[in-house]
Design an enzyme around this catalytic site. Structure first.
Site, PDB file in Angstrom:
ATOM      1  N   ASN A 170       0.869  -1.173   0.000  1.00 23.36           N
ATOM      2  CA  ASN A 170       0.000   0.000   0.000  1.00 23.36           C
ATOM      3  C   ASN A 170       0.905   1.221   0.000  1.00 23.36           C
ATOM      4  O   ASN A 170       1.453   1.600   1.037  1.00 23.36           O
ATOM      5  CB  ASN A 170      -0.906  -0.015   1.232  1.00 23.36           C
ATOM      6  CG  ASN A 170      -1.894   1.137   1.257  1.00 23.36           C
ATOM      7  OD1 ASN A 170      -1.795   2.088   0.483  1.00 23.36           O
ATOM      8  ND2 ASN A 170      -2.859   1.068   2.155  1.00 23.36           N
ATOM      9  N   ARG A 179      -2.387  -1.898  -3.699  1.00 28.03           N
ATOM     10  CA  ARG A 179      -3.529  -0.990  -3.648  1.00 28.03           C
ATOM     11  C   ARG A 179      -3.238   0.160  -4.595  1.00 28.03           C
ATOM     12  O   ARG A 179      -2.291   0.923  -4.405  1.00 28.03           O
ATOM     13  CB  ARG A 179      -3.733  -0.450  -2.231  1.00 28.03           C
ATOM     14  CG  ARG A 179      -4.806   0.642  -2.138  1.00 28.03           C
ATOM     15  CD  ARG A 179      -4.952   1.120  -0.713  1.00 28.03           C
ATOM     16  NE  ARG A 179      -5.814   2.289  -0.620  1.00 28.03           N
ATOM     17  CZ  ARG A 179      -5.380   3.542  -0.541  1.00 28.03           C
ATOM     18  NH1 ARG A 179      -4.065   3.787  -0.542  1.00 28.03           N
ATOM     19  NH2 ARG A 179      -6.221   4.548  -0.466  1.00 28.03           N
ATOM     20  N   HIS A 235     -11.800   4.277  -1.129  1.00 23.99           N
ATOM     21  CA  HIS A 235     -11.828   3.353   0.022  1.00 23.99           C
ATOM     22  C   HIS A 235     -12.522   2.039  -0.341  1.00 23.99           C
ATOM     23  O   HIS A 235     -13.046   1.338   0.526  1.00 23.99           O
ATOM     24  CB  HIS A 235     -12.534   3.982   1.240  1.00 23.99           C
ATOM     25  CG  HIS A 235     -11.768   5.096   1.876  1.00 23.99           C
ATOM     26  ND1 HIS A 235     -12.372   6.227   2.392  1.00 23.99           N
ATOM     27  CD2 HIS A 235     -10.437   5.273   2.081  1.00 23.99           C
ATOM     28  CE1 HIS A 235     -11.449   7.038   2.884  1.00 23.99           C
ATOM     29  NE2 HIS A 235     -10.266   6.479   2.704  1.00 23.99           N
ATOM     30  N   ARG A 261      -7.971  17.214   5.046  1.00 19.28           N
ATOM     31  CA  ARG A 261      -8.720  17.498   3.820  1.00 19.28           C
ATOM     32  C   ARG A 261     -10.074  18.102   4.154  1.00 19.28           C
ATOM     33  O   ARG A 261     -10.682  17.759   5.162  1.00 19.28           O
ATOM     34  CB  ARG A 261      -8.909  16.229   2.996  1.00 19.28           C
ATOM     35  CG  ARG A 261      -7.618  15.689   2.413  1.00 19.28           C
ATOM     36  CD  ARG A 261      -7.874  14.409   1.632  1.00 19.28           C
ATOM     37  NE  ARG A 261      -7.010  13.334   2.089  1.00 19.28           N
ATOM     38  CZ  ARG A 261      -7.278  12.045   1.946  1.00 19.28           C
ATOM     39  NH1 ARG A 261      -8.395  11.665   1.352  1.00 19.28           N
ATOM     40  NH2 ARG A 261      -6.442  11.128   2.396  1.00 19.28           N
ATOM     41  N   GLU A 269      -7.755  -4.120   4.586  1.00 21.48           N
ATOM     42  CA  GLU A 269      -7.517  -3.957   3.151  1.00 21.48           C
ATOM     43  C   GLU A 269      -6.438  -4.912   2.646  1.00 21.48           C
ATOM     44  O   GLU A 269      -6.507  -5.391   1.509  1.00 21.48           O
ATOM     45  CB  GLU A 269      -7.121  -2.510   2.862  1.00 21.48           C
ATOM     46  CG  GLU A 269      -8.239  -1.520   3.124  1.00 21.48           C
ATOM     47  CD  GLU A 269      -7.760  -0.081   3.207  1.00 21.48           C
ATOM     48  OE1 GLU A 269      -8.328   0.766   2.500  1.00 21.48           O
ATOM     49  OE2 GLU A 269      -6.824   0.178   3.983  1.00 21.48           O
TER      50      GLU A 269
END
Length: 400
Positions: A9, A97, A185, A245, A385
């Site tokens: 990742n 990913r 996501h 963000r 994940e």
């Protein structure tokens, strides 16, 4: 024969990894995890075993020379270490990913030089994230071109969104260029969807909102385990308030930044990605834990936390009509899994919906945190994940 799979990742300055080992007829297990960090400053490689013991801790005095890929040396070192650590156990493949698959890639795909070029062409859709996602892929292709690499896309799970949810109200020429809502996501949401049939058949077949709440945060509305709406859209800036963000924002604010403050694209990007969100509102931190410690004596920290919860509940509410009701709410990721105070605050605002929180279960981070008489089943499910990436690698290689 035992085999191994490596899940990567990659971020802008780091690469997180998990190494899986599988014996025939047994469940795969993690045997190592860690990260390469500081790739642009002082690279640092650290890995720990399943028992937490440090397996390697290595630093480099300086990053790669200007003009060279900062991933190359550290990723090569990682590959050498993995090969040595595995001994006679073969590395079947590497799963990555990849942030953006565009409109084309709706499922994991094996990387070739041709597919890598197609993924590089998507960089304008995610200029801060796509190059970082592809960096380790490029290095491994050069080092071991025959090693199978599988790209797993954060956008793929949301390919079930209806057209009305993906279109933006802009001239059609923008849609033709790929300017539309994608959602992100996806690997996290896909993992949660895969768990629901075992944990709660009612939610697996019903109407569930999953809240992936971490430094990056979003919601996904699932109908029978399929994505029907999500809060992130064209970019990872949209939707909820996040660590640094902004989340959803009036586009007129961007025009103000350009006209009144003279900011160019890079300046606006810096504000929206790195100076906004919890950090921007509080002025002190992007970490919810830190803000909660400060909240009693810091009005700005309280305001940041209140805004986070307000936007979370506001956007949960906007998704309920899309689903036609709500059977379940799932909290996941760092904040969702570990922050009982945030879950309590959110569920209190959803009491009108019939949400009833079991205070003791919530404080204990139990699997089910709603009371038996709650009309909405509320769960905490840790996301994974890396396991989702491993599954995709196995499935891709089996099909091949």
């Amino acid at each position: 024969m035992a085999t191994a799979i490596l899940a990567l990742n990659a971020g802008s300055s780091s690469v997180k990894f998990t190494l899986f080992h599988q014996e025939p007829g047994a469940e795969a297990r993690r045997i190592a995890h860690g990260q390469l960090e500081g790739l642009n400053t002082h690279p640092h490689f650290r890995a720990t075993g399943a028992d937490g013991a440090v397996l390697i801790d290595q630093t480099w005095p300086a990053p790669a020379p200007e003009g060279e890929d900062p991933h190359h040396g550290p990723v090569a070192c990682l590959l050498d270490w993995v090969t040595s650590h595995l001994g006679d156990v073969p590395l079947l493949g590497v799963g990555h990913r990849v942030v953006h698959g565009g409109a084309e890639f709706a499922a994991p795909i094996r990387i070739t030089p041709e597919t890598l070029a197609r993924l590089e062409a998507l960089t304008p859709l995610a200029p801060l994230h796509q190059p970082a996602s592809l960096g380790p892929i490029r290095v491994l292709l050069a080092l071991q071109p025959d090693l199978p690499q599988i790209a797993c896309f954060d956008t793929a799970f949301h390919h079930t969104l209806p057209d009305t949810a993906t279109r933006l109200p802009l001239p059609a020429s923008y849609g033709a260029k790929g300017v539309r809502r994608y959602g992100f996501h996806g690997l996290s949401y896909e993992y949660i969807a895969s768990c629901l049939p075992r944990l709660s058949p009612r939610l697996a077949a019903g109407r569930t909102i999953v809240a992936h709440l971490g430094n990056g945060a979003s919601l996904c509305a699932m109908a029978a385990g399929r994505s029907t709406e999500t809060t992130m859209g064209f970019s990872v800036l949209d939707g909820l308030v996040m660590g640094t963000r902004c989340g959803q924002i009036d586009p007129g604010v961007l025009l103000y930044m350009m006209r009144a403050e003279g900011l160019d694209a890079a300046g606006i990007e810096k504000v929206l990605y790195h100076q906004a969100g919890l950090l921007g509102v509080s002025g002190v931190s992007s970490d919810v834990r830190d803000l909660q410690e400060r909240a009693a004596g810091d009005a700005a920290a309280r305001e940041a936390l209140e805004m986070f919860t307000y936007r979370l509940v506001q956007q949960i509410g906007a998704m309920i009509p899309v689903l036609g009701g709500l059977d379940g709410l799932v909290f996941t990721a760092g904040i969702g899994e570990h922050d009982a105070a945030m879950r309590q605050a959110a569920c209190a605002r959803l009491a009108w919906l019939g949400v009833r929180l079991d205070q003791a279960a919530n404080d204990a981070h139990a699997a089910v945190i709603s009371t038996p008489d709650s009309t909405v089943e509320v769960r905490v499910i840790p996301t994974d994940e890396e396991s989702m990436i491993r599954r995709h690698v196995v499935a891709s290689l089996t099909q091949a």
